[in-house]
Scaffold this active site. Structure first.
Site, short mmCIF file in Angstrom:
data_model
loop_
_atom_site.label_atom_id
_atom_site.label_comp_id
_atom_site.label_asym_id
_atom_site.label_seq_id
_atom_site.Cartn_x
_atom_site.Cartn_y
_atom_site.Cartn_z
N GLY A 241 54.05 1.68 83.44
CA GLY A 241 53.32 0.83 84.40
C GLY A 241 52.02 1.50 84.82
O GLY A 241 50.95 0.87 84.85
N TYR B 277 57.91 3.23 85.56
CA TYR B 277 56.87 3.90 86.36
C TYR B 277 55.78 4.44 85.44
O TYR B 277 54.59 4.13 85.62
CB TYR B 277 57.52 5.03 87.17
CG TYR B 277 56.59 5.75 88.10
CD1 TYR B 277 56.12 5.15 89.27
CD2 TYR B 277 56.19 7.06 87.83
CE1 TYR B 277 55.29 5.84 90.15
CE2 TYR B 277 55.36 7.75 88.71
CZ TYR B 277 54.91 7.14 89.86
OH TYR B 277 54.08 7.82 90.73
N ASP B 278 56.19 5.22 84.43
CA ASP B 278 55.21 5.90 83.58
C ASP B 278 54.34 4.90 82.82
O ASP B 278 53.11 5.00 82.81
CB ASP B 278 55.92 6.81 82.55
CG ASP B 278 56.76 7.89 83.20
OD1 ASP B 278 56.93 7.87 84.43
OD2 ASP B 278 57.26 8.77 82.46
N ARG C 67 57.47 22.78 88.36
CA ARG C 67 56.53 21.82 88.91
C ARG C 67 55.47 22.63 89.67
O ARG C 67 55.67 23.79 90.00
CB ARG C 67 57.21 20.86 89.90
CG ARG C 67 58.23 19.91 89.29
CD ARG C 67 57.62 18.86 88.40
NE ARG C 67 58.60 17.87 87.95
CZ ARG C 67 59.42 18.03 86.91
NH1 ARG C 67 59.38 19.13 86.19
NH2 ARG C 67 60.26 17.07 86.58
N VAL D 275 62.26 16.49 95.27
CA VAL D 275 62.88 17.80 95.38
C VAL D 275 62.55 18.51 96.68
O VAL D 275 63.43 19.13 97.29
CB VAL D 275 62.53 18.64 94.12
CG1 VAL D 275 61.07 19.05 94.09
CG2 VAL D 275 63.43 19.85 94.03
N ARG E 138 55.41 21.22 84.30
CA ARG E 138 54.25 20.41 84.67
C ARG E 138 53.28 21.26 85.49
O ARG E 138 53.66 21.87 86.48
CB ARG E 138 54.70 19.21 85.50
CG ARG E 138 53.62 18.19 85.64
CD ARG E 138 54.02 17.08 86.52
NE ARG E 138 54.92 16.12 85.92
CZ ARG E 138 55.83 15.45 86.62
NH1 ARG E 138 55.99 15.69 87.89
NH2 ARG E 138 56.57 14.56 86.03
N GLY F 102 67.69 24.70 86.60
CA GLY F 102 66.76 25.06 87.68
C GLY F 102 65.52 25.79 87.16
O GLY F 102 64.68 26.21 87.95
#
Ligand code: NAD
Ligand code: UDP
Ligand code: UDP
Length: 321
Positions: free
Chosen positions: A154, A151-152, A217, A193, A283, A213
């Site tokens: 690509g 994914y990354d 994000r 999530v 992130r 945890g």
């Protein structure tokens, strides 16, 4: 030319039956455009677009972007690509092909027609970032051979192609780096999530919190993101991006779990599970560019967006008595 009569645009949305794509189709139709929604239904759902089928300005095309496409349109939004880790890791070779061959085909189409093309890139191009928050200038910290690489890498290669078509062929490109987005029409079983926690809370099964945890994000509500897409696409030609689109308010996954539990009134316990490999620790988008170039920033707080999303999953029968 896409048409002889009329002034509204005919817009191709690849991945149009997916979570983001279907909201984009809604928005473009509401703005008076014609929409061709292209999808191979790998992760998309006809239910996301069924309400649009009676609209004469809406057209559905079953097609895989890894194959060439010859149609006439005025703009392209290229969203086709599985986006959740369990979906894109299901057939990683196909994921890379979708990003890379899909980009080549859509860029070839845009080049032949001389039209503007938008790419749904991702915060994953930053990998597990060592610069925080992430600005567009940061080149990223990406594992080229890990489970997330299909994914990354690509998506990174797709960005390369977009900028080379821009430099080599003068194509007008709009590259958005999308950060975690949530809202109605997320797939209930895609492992992301927000949908996981809500479905788990509503159905009374344990909330699966990966790692400790404490990883973070920043969650953007879908209506805010779509507004950003439209503003970027309609921006002056010299604005190519890449441009971060996301909500800069950062939460730990533990905080998210607690908020979902409180909002649903669920008695689910929190169950700790191992952290998936290459899971980014933190992130958060720096959206200074989106603010200054597009006048855009998110308006929906996580608490309100969660209410809408919880209501959506309840309507879909999750947590019904
Ligand atoms: P999604 O899985 O709901 O939508 C993707 C759509 O693309 C699906 O309808 C799927 O069937 C279709 N598709 C997949 N492969 C295809 C192919 N080869 N040919 C034609 N159609 C194909 O995911 P989403 O969340 O709506 O993501 C849309 C885009 O936005 C993706 O490109 C994704 O990488 C990007 N993105 C999303 C997020 C997010 O938080 N949702 C974050 C960053 C980037
Ligand atoms: N392509 C397409 N539709 C078009 C034009 C091109 O799907 O209307 C595809 C074509 O199959 C090609 C790719 O886009 O493989 C790249 O096109 P480009 O013109 O850049 O390269 P070339 O055709 O020279 O390989
Ligand atoms: N996550 C979690 N429990 C879940 C699903 C995800 O704790 O049931 C964590 C995951 O490890 C990651 C974060 O939530 O740290 C966001 O995961 P998601 O798959 O939604 O997005 P991405 O990792 O692509 O940002």
């Amino acid at each position: 030319m896409a048409r002889l009569y009329g002034s509204s645009k005919r817009i191709l949305v690849t991945g149009g039956a997916g979570f983001l794509g279907s909201h984009l189709c809604d928005r473009l139709l509401a703005d008076g455009h014609e929409v061709i929604c292209l999808d191979n239904f790998f992760t998309g759902d006809k239910a996301n677009i069924t309400h649009l089928l009676p609209d004469p300005k809406f057209e559905l095309l079953r097609h895989d972007v890894t194959f060439p496409l010859f149609i006439e349109v005025d703009e392209i939004f290229n969203l086709a690509c599985p986006a959740s880790p369990i979906h894109y890791q299901h057939d990683p070779v196909q994921t890379t092909k979708t990003s890379v061959h899909g980009a080549i085909n859509m860029l070839g189409l845009a080049k032949r027609l001389g039209i503007r093309i938008f790419q749904a890139s991702t915060s994953e191009v930053y990998g597990d970032p060592v610069v925080h928050p992430q600005t567009e200038e940061y080149w990223g910290h990406v594992n080229p051979i890990g489970l997330r690489s299909c994914y990354d890498e690509g998506k990174r290669c797709a960005e390369t192609l977009f900028f080379d078509y821009h430099r080599q062929c003068g194509l007008e490109i709009k590259v958005a780096r999308i950060f975690n987005t949530y809202g109605p029409r997320m797939h209930h079983a895609d492992g992301r999530v927000v949908s996981n926690f809500i479905v788990q809370a509503l159905t009374g099964v344990p909330i699966t919190l990966y790692g400790d945890g404490e990883q973070s994000r920043s969650f953007c509500f879908v209506s805010d993101l779509i507004e950003g897409f439209v503003r970027l696409m309609d921006s002056p030609g010299e604005i190519t991006g890449p441009i971060n689109l996301g909500n800069p308010v950062e939460f730990s996954m533990r905080q998210l779990a607690e908020q979902v539990l409180a909002k649903t009134g669920s008695k689910s316990e929190i169950k700790f599970e191992p952290l998936p490999s290459d899971d980014p620790r933190q992130r958060q988008p720096d959206i200074g560019k989106a603010r200054s170039l597009l006048g855009w920033e998110p308006t929906v707080a996580l608490a309100d967006g969660l209410d809408h999303t919880i209501a959506y999953f309840r309507e879909r029968g999750f947590g019904a008595a």
